[in-house]
Scaffold this motif. Structure first.
Motif, PDB file in Angstrom:
ATOM      1  N   ALA A 125      -2.749   2.074  -9.611  1.00 49.78           N
ATOM      2  CA  ALA A 125      -2.114   3.186  -8.900  1.00 49.78           C
ATOM      3  C   ALA A 125      -0.619   3.058  -8.653  1.00 49.78           C
ATOM      4  CB  ALA A 125      -2.825   3.393  -7.554  1.00 49.78           C
TER       5      ALA A 125
ATOM      6  N   THR B 167      -8.844   2.479  -1.084  1.00 47.83           N
ATOM      7  CA  THR B 167      -7.407   2.741  -1.202  1.00 47.83           C
ATOM      8  C   THR B 167      -7.131   3.928  -2.113  1.00 47.83           C
ATOM      9  OG1 THR B 167      -6.918   0.399  -0.835  1.00 47.83           O
ATOM     10  CG2 THR B 167      -5.190   1.731  -1.829  1.00 47.83           C
ATOM     11  N   LEU B 168      -7.823   4.006  -3.239  1.00 47.55           N
ATOM     12  CA  LEU B 168      -7.620   5.125  -4.146  1.00 47.55           C
ATOM     13  C   LEU B 168      -8.033   6.444  -3.496  1.00 47.55           C
ATOM     14  CD1 LEU B 168      -8.918   3.623  -7.529  1.00 47.55           C
ATOM     15  CD2 LEU B 168      -6.580   3.636  -6.622  1.00 47.55           C
TER      16      LEU B 168
ATOM     17  N   LEU C  31       0.813  -1.208   0.000  1.00 45.13           N
ATOM     18  CA  LEU C  31       0.000   0.000   0.000  1.00 45.13           C
ATOM     19  C   LEU C  31       0.853   1.268   0.000  1.00 45.13           C
ATOM     20  CD1 LEU C  31      -2.956  -0.882   2.393  1.00 45.13           C
ATOM     21  CD2 LEU C  31      -2.999  -0.662  -0.094  1.00 45.13           C
TER      22      LEU C  31
ATOM     23  N   GLU D 113     -12.735  -2.208  -1.537  1.00 48.04           N
ATOM     24  CA  GLU D 113     -11.356  -2.101  -1.051  1.00 48.04           C
ATOM     25  C   GLU D 113     -10.498  -1.272  -2.006  1.00 48.04           C
ATOM     26  OE1 GLU D 113     -10.382  -3.025   1.830  1.00 48.04           O
ATOM     27  OE2 GLU D 113     -12.095  -4.241   2.450  1.00 48.04           O
ATOM     28  N   VAL D 114     -10.705  -1.457  -3.306  1.00 47.44           N
ATOM     29  CA  VAL D 114      -9.955  -0.673  -4.285  1.00 47.44           C
ATOM     30  C   VAL D 114     -10.320   0.799  -4.164  1.00 47.44           C
ATOM     31  CG1 VAL D 114      -9.618  -0.231  -6.748  1.00 47.44           C
ATOM     32  CG2 VAL D 114      -9.674  -2.579  -5.904  1.00 47.44           C
TER      33      VAL D 114
ATOM     34  N   ALA E 260      -7.609  -7.319  -3.332  1.00 46.43           N
ATOM     35  CA  ALA E 260      -7.705  -6.050  -4.064  1.00 46.43           C
ATOM     36  C   ALA E 260      -6.340  -5.483  -4.422  1.00 46.43           C
ATOM     37  CB  ALA E 260      -8.477  -5.034  -3.228  1.00 46.43           C
ATOM     38  N   LEU E 261      -5.284  -5.908  -3.752  1.00 45.95           N
ATOM     39  CA  LEU E 261      -3.962  -5.307  -3.969  1.00 45.95           C
ATOM     40  C   LEU E 261      -3.456  -5.397  -5.415  1.00 45.95           C
ATOM     41  CD1 LEU E 261      -1.831  -6.031  -0.765  1.00 45.95           C
ATOM     42  CD2 LEU E 261      -2.468  -3.809  -1.720  1.00 45.95           C
TER      43      LEU E 261
ATOM     44  N   VAL F 202       1.538   2.949  -3.392  1.00 48.73           N
ATOM     45  CA  VAL F 202       0.513   3.652  -4.166  1.00 48.73           C
ATOM     46  C   VAL F 202       0.973   5.092  -4.373  1.00 48.73           C
ATOM     47  CG1 VAL F 202      -1.870   4.484  -4.175  1.00 48.73           C
ATOM     48  CG2 VAL F 202      -1.347   2.204  -3.277  1.00 48.73           C
TER      49      VAL F 202
ATOM     50  N   VAL G 166      -5.234  -2.687  -7.239  1.00 49.95           N
ATOM     51  CA  VAL G 166      -4.692  -1.386  -6.843  1.00 49.95           C
ATOM     52  C   VAL G 166      -3.345  -1.153  -7.521  1.00 49.95           C
ATOM     53  CG1 VAL G 166      -3.786  -0.041  -4.908  1.00 49.95           C
ATOM     54  CG2 VAL G 166      -5.928  -1.325  -4.646  1.00 49.95           C
ATOM     55  N   GLN G 167      -2.531  -2.187  -7.590  1.00 49.49           N
ATOM     56  CA  GLN G 167      -1.234  -2.059  -8.251  1.00 49.49           C
ATOM     57  C   GLN G 167      -1.420  -1.645  -9.711  1.00 49.49           C
ATOM     58  OE1 GLN G 167       1.244  -5.583  -8.172  1.00 49.49           O
ATOM     59  NE2 GLN G 167       3.075  -4.450  -8.790  1.00 49.49           N
TER      60      GLN G 167
END
Length: 311
Positions: A252, A32-33, A5, A28-29, A244-245, A8, A248-249
């Motif tokens: 972001a 994080t954003l 995280l 979750e995405v 979700a990671l 990001v 996210v990767q």
């Protein structure tokens, strides 16, 4: 090193749209954003769940978080969402095509008559992205992330049975729709490069993430099946935030390239830290990608722009 995280990038001033964001991976995405500074639109079918998700995310968000109604199984709803977005005219820096349905036991149709998995997971996102191209092209280096599944590697695009009219096998239809997500990313990147939209199309899969995807599709397992799934999850699964990671990767991280593919790197890609993966061979087939694109345009009535949109 595995993506975390803390990796990001700062998303201040950027705008993101996440489909299926009222719960599970999408939530979750989006969370994080939003925490990284992005203004986030939560797109989903259920306004009540969307309002709850928005309120939770807003507690840690840096910029504005809103909910917008979007039913990907209804092209009228998709068109209405696009119309509202175009009216506002705000560039979209990140589009995460996440919403999906998995393996309902009986063949069901969308409001437009498509098999519900192919219609929701692929065609709905195809139409959505096509309508939002002007706003994506207006951003600097916009990203479009297609959320697939590790099981896409076993899928086949059956052009003679796209809607499962001849035979419906729940998992076969699901695998087809997830392979379609990867082939869509390929087609989108190629057309962006040709037409000058300036997009980066990437994709990701969450591995075996513990969400309500199974219950919403196949239904809540019972008896021996429930015990087997519970045993497997204890060994080869991770929670929604971990699943979700990889998404996210893709959305972001600072070093994402065209057609990069991310997912868990342990336990046969079922769990573990996210990283770059090799795309399944079937997801690199240009002939199938082009044919699927043409069929998708015909089915949805959505025609992507044929020329560049940048000033």
């Amino acid at each position: 090193m595995a993506f975390e995280l803390k990796d990001v990038r700062n998303l201040a001033g950027r705008r993101a749209v996440v489909t299926g964001a009222a719960g599970g991976l999408g939530y979750e995405v989006a969370k994080t954003l939003a925490a990284a500074g992005a203004s986030v639109v939560l797109a989903g079918r259920d306004a009540e769940r969307g309002a709850i998700a928005r309120a939770k995310i807003a507690t840690t968000a840096v910029a504005e978080v809103t909910f917008e109604k979007l039913d990907l199984a209804d092209l009228t709803s998709v068109d209405a969402f696009i119309g509202r977005a175009l009216t506002k005219g705000l560039p979209i820096d990140i589009l995460v095509n996440n919403a999906g349905l998995m393996a309902p036991p009986e063949r069901r149709l969308t409001k437009d008559g498509f098999e519900v998995q192919f219609g929701t997971n692929h065609l709905g996102h195809f139409a959505l992205t096509g309508g939002l191209i002007p706003l994506l092209a207006a951003a600097a280096d916009a990203r479009v992330v297609s959320v697939a599944s590790g099981i896409a590697a076993f899928g086949t695009i059956d052009f003679e049975n796209l809607q499962s009219e001849r035979a419906y096998v729940p998992n076969t239809a699901y695998m087809q729709s997830k392979l379609a997500n990867l082939l869509f990313a390929r087609g989108l990147q190629q057309r962006s490069d040709q037409q000058g939209w300036g997009l980066t199309a990437a994709s990701a899969h969450p591995g075996h993430a513990r969400t309500n995807l199974i219950e919403n599709g196949a239904g809540k397992p019972t008896g021996g099946k429930a015990l087997l799934i519970h045993a497997l999850q204890a060994i080869a699964s991770h929670d929604a935030a971990s699943g979700a990671l990889p998404i996210v990767q893709a959305a972001a991280a600072s070093d994402v390239g065209k057609l990069d593919y991310f997912g868990p790197t342990r336990m046969f890609q079922q769990k573990g830290p996210p990283g770059r993966l090799r795309l399944p061979a079937k997801a690199t087939d240009d002939l199938t990608s082009d044919r699927l694109w043409s069929v998708s345009e015909e089915l949805t009535g959505v025609r992507y722009p044929r020329h560049g949109l940048r000033p």
